[in-house]
Enzyme design. Structure first.
Site, PDB file in Angstrom:
ATOM      1  N   ASP A   1     -29.926  45.852 -19.192  1.00 12.34           N
ATOM      2  CA  ASP A   1     -30.510  44.827 -20.048  1.00 12.34           C
ATOM      3  C   ASP A   1     -29.573  43.634 -20.246  1.00 12.34           C
ATOM      4  O   ASP A   1     -28.350  43.747 -20.107  1.00 12.34           O
ATOM      5  CB  ASP A   1     -30.800  45.413 -21.439  1.00 12.34           C
ATOM      6  CG  ASP A   1     -32.032  46.285 -21.469  1.00 12.34           C
ATOM      7  OD1 ASP A   1     -32.624  46.533 -20.409  1.00 12.34           O
ATOM      8  OD2 ASP A   1     -32.393  46.730 -22.576  1.00 12.34           O
TER       9      ASP A   1
ATOM     10  N   HIS B   1     -37.130  41.025 -20.213  1.00 10.11           N
ATOM     11  CA  HIS B   1     -36.569  41.471 -21.491  1.00 10.11           C
ATOM     12  C   HIS B   1     -36.926  40.495 -22.613  1.00 10.11           C
ATOM     13  O   HIS B   1     -36.445  40.637 -23.733  1.00 10.11           O
ATOM     14  CB  HIS B   1     -35.053  41.589 -21.352  1.00 10.11           C
ATOM     15  CG  HIS B   1     -34.399  42.427 -22.407  1.00 10.11           C
ATOM     16  ND1 HIS B   1     -34.963  43.564 -22.935  1.00 10.11           N
ATOM     17  CD2 HIS B   1     -33.198  42.295 -23.041  1.00 10.11           C
ATOM     18  CE1 HIS B   1     -34.145  44.101 -23.831  1.00 10.11           C
ATOM     19  NE2 HIS B   1     -33.077  43.338 -23.922  1.00 10.11           N
TER      20      HIS B   1
ATOM     21  N   HIS C   1     -33.030  36.989 -26.862  1.00 16.92           N
ATOM     22  CA  HIS C   1     -32.853  38.273 -27.530  1.00 16.92           C
ATOM     23  C   HIS C   1     -33.181  38.140 -29.019  1.00 16.92           C
ATOM     24  O   HIS C   1     -32.316  38.264 -29.885  1.00 16.92           O
ATOM     25  CB  HIS C   1     -31.426  38.782 -27.317  1.00 16.92           C
ATOM     26  CG  HIS C   1     -31.311  40.264 -27.253  1.00 16.92           C
ATOM     27  ND1 HIS C   1     -31.244  41.060 -28.377  1.00 16.92           N
ATOM     28  CD2 HIS C   1     -31.266  41.112 -26.202  1.00 16.92           C
ATOM     29  CE1 HIS C   1     -31.137  42.330 -28.015  1.00 16.92           C
ATOM     30  NE2 HIS C   1     -31.158  42.392 -26.702  1.00 16.92           N
TER      31      HIS C   1
ATOM     32  N   HIS D   1     -26.126  48.111 -20.071  1.00 20.29           N
ATOM     33  CA  HIS D   1     -26.129  46.652 -20.210  1.00 20.29           C
ATOM     34  C   HIS D   1     -25.171  46.039 -19.189  1.00 20.29           C
ATOM     35  O   HIS D   1     -24.014  46.457 -19.096  1.00 20.29           O
ATOM     36  CB  HIS D   1     -25.713  46.245 -21.625  1.00 20.29           C
ATOM     37  CG  HIS D   1     -26.683  46.678 -22.681  1.00 20.29           C
ATOM     38  ND1 HIS D   1     -26.711  47.972 -23.160  1.00 20.29           N
ATOM     39  CD2 HIS D   1     -27.669  46.004 -23.336  1.00 20.29           C
ATOM     40  CE1 HIS D   1     -27.673  48.072 -24.076  1.00 20.29           C
ATOM     41  NE2 HIS D   1     -28.268  46.893 -24.198  1.00 20.29           N
TER      42      HIS D   1
END
Length: 261
Positions: free
Chosen positions: A64, A115, A119, A211
């Site tokens: 991610d 994603h 964020h 990640h």
């Protein structure tokens, strides 16, 4: 009679105030309710498709928060040396900033999932923004990679709200979370701690979350995931498990509020 006629309007007003007070709570509950799928045990048992449960001889390796020009190339080199391809859940804003790196990921045989655009924290309902941002991110991946389009969506923080469910459907994306994670975003993460955290929950058919960037993690924490990779792949292979992207994971069906009965 006079007292009753005066009380009735007051009662209606009171009920109106109660309704006004309750309505936001109902909306908030409807928005955040699906996020209970974040709980690993519940997700694995009742929503195996959402958890990323695939064929029993395979492990899906996912990353991610990238792409990041500082860290992601190290993961590409490490995966190349191990002979492993993976799925990278990328942020739309990072894809636009680093288009050549995004194309290099695809050239090396890796799969790009979405994603989100950035964020974001998902706590407040914003269905319009969710839909716009997810479509924007999916389009960015399509334009940069020249492919038909991404297949998978993993929401930031793994929190799948009702707005994000709907946005994923509109964008033609299937939500996928994970069955095992390395907790590699922490400041105190080490290659050993990441490997142990994954091993605690990893089984055949599982999906691993790591990640490849510290975009939303402790600075430099990506090095712990990078250092853990050889051991994680070795752990899988010694038990006869093949490591690869979600595209080869053999997932069937779909989990979600609209599809389950």
């Amino acid at each position: 009679m006079r007292e009753r006629s005066l009380a009735e309007p007051v009662g209606r007003a009171g009920r109106g105030r109660v309704a006004c007070a309750v309505a936001p709570a109902v909306v908030a509950l409807a928005h955040i309710g699906p996020a209970v799928t974040w709980l690993p045990g519940l997700r694995r048992r009742w929503f195996p498709g959402l958890a990323g449960q695939g064929r029993p001889d395979h492990v899906a390796l996912t990353f991610d928060d990238g792409p990041d020009p500082v860290s992601t190339p190290h993961f590409l080199d490490a995966l190349g040396g191990l002979g492993v391809r993976a799925t990278f859940f990328v942020l739309g804003e990072n894809v636009v900033r680093h288009p050549e790196l995004s194309r290099e990921m695809v050239r090396r045989g890796h799969e790009l999932g979405v994603h989100g655009w950035r964020h974001d924290r998902p706590w407040l309902p914003s269905p319009g923004r969710d839909a716009r941002d997810l479509l924007r991110a999916a389009e960015a991946v399509r334009e940069v990679t020249g492919r038909d389009g991404p297949r998978w969506y993993r929401p930031s923080y793994g929190v799948l709200t009702s707005g994000r469910w709907a946005a994923a459907r509109r964008a033609g994306l299937r939500p996928v979370l994970w069955t095992a994670w390395g907790k590699d975003w922490r400041r105190d993460a080490t290659p050993e701690s990441v490997r142990a955290a994954v091993a605690a929950d990893l089984r055949g058919g599982g999906t691993v979350l790591l990640h490849d960037a510290d975009h939303a993690s402790a600075p430099g924490s990506w090095r712990a995931a990078l250092g853990a990779l050889p051991g994680l792949v070795a752990d899988c292979r010694v038990t006869g498990l093949v490591v690869g992207p979600l595209a080869e994971h053999g997932m069937t069906g779909e989990d979600g509020p609209r599809t389950r009965r």
